[in-house]
Design an enzyme around this catalytic site. Sequence first.
Site, PDB file in Angstrom:
ATOM      1  N   SER A 154     -68.812   7.464  34.430  1.00 40.39           N
ATOM      2  CA  SER A 154     -68.165   8.436  33.549  1.00 40.39           C
ATOM      3  C   SER A 154     -66.829   8.884  34.138  1.00 40.39           C
ATOM      4  CB  SER A 154     -69.135   9.593  33.287  1.00 40.39           C
ATOM      5  OG  SER A 154     -68.733  10.300  32.157  1.00 40.39           O
ATOM      6  N   ASP A 231     -75.319   6.381  24.013  1.00 42.94           N
ATOM      7  CA  ASP A 231     -74.692   7.436  24.820  1.00 42.94           C
ATOM      8  C   ASP A 231     -73.909   8.373  23.885  1.00 42.94           C
ATOM      9  OD1 ASP A 231     -72.769   8.820  26.331  1.00 42.94           O
ATOM     10  OD2 ASP A 231     -72.483   7.171  27.739  1.00 42.94           O
ATOM     11  N   HIS A 265     -76.426   8.295  28.544  1.00 45.59           N
ATOM     12  CA  HIS A 265     -75.402   8.499  29.587  1.00 45.59           C
ATOM     13  C   HIS A 265     -76.016   8.855  30.935  1.00 45.59           C
ATOM     14  CE1 HIS A 265     -71.084   9.110  30.319  1.00 45.59           C
ATOM     15  NE2 HIS A 265     -71.361  10.194  31.018  1.00 45.59           N
TER      16      HIS A 265
END
Length: 287
Positions: A154, A231, A265
Amino acid sequence: MENLEQVSSNKIFGGQQRVYSHESSELKCKMNFSLYLPPQAEGGDVKLPVIYYLSGLTCTEQNFITKSGFQRYAAEHGIIVIGPDTSPRGVKIDGDDESWDFGVSAGFYLDAAKEPWSKNYRMGSYLNTELYDLILKAFSNVVDPDRIGIMGHSMGGHGALVSTLRNPGQYKSVSAFAPICNPTACPWGVKAFNGYLGEDKAKWVEWDATELVKKYEGPPLTLLIDQGAADKFYIEKQLLPENLVEACRSVGVPVILNLREGYDHSYYYISSFIGEHFDFHAKILKA
Ligand SMILES: N[C@@H](CCC(=O)N[C@@H](CSC=O)C(=O)NCC(=O)O)C(=O)O
């Protein structure tokens, strides 16, 4: 080594998962980082490859070492793994704890140009120069300086990509889980870049992987990008991997995008594919 303190050490998969702290001159505060020494490091007479892992928003050096299960793969391949923290710590700046996507735990692995952030929020130089040099010096008996890779998740995926593209040759292999690929075009990036870099968009493109890859002239590189199809941040267009893939294709930089059906995620997703990422890095670093 002066200024380096061992905080903890736990045996896992035959190696040692350690946490160290040190005084950072770039960030002007005390910082923790994690270091995994695989069983092959015992005795200190073999130089091993290294992978840096950069964590995402809200993380410390702890999330990856306690949740991903990477140690099994690092031990199998004989790879040292280092995990920095995600922002300066204990530095009080007005507004640094008001939101989870800016300030504390959200350093974006860049060098801030705008006050009051520019004094301490220098995670780019911290990672790519200060910590990098400290590791080479303090662990010179086991670290091979010519076989260093980087990965992240991320915000940390963004950090891994921009660190590689801005410092050609420093990292021989790079991969990312659900990276923020085009920060100048997503809400997280626009907020962070406005805050840390100011309004000058010429400064923004210097920290955006999709923009940087278009100008990349370093050694040949293949980017491995992993993305969970379920996600929520991907669905909300915070991550934009397709923009990075299109930019790579426009300039002939090889890129692999693995879209993982049903995965989100979280670290459940990362732990499902971390082994594949270690295989990818090991193939390059141990060629
Ligand atoms: N608080 C947020 C969720 C925050 C989150 O999902 N953080 C991710 C990284 S997001 C991008 O950089 C993370 O790694 N969290 C740590 C963990 O252990 O899962 C919300 O409420 O949505």
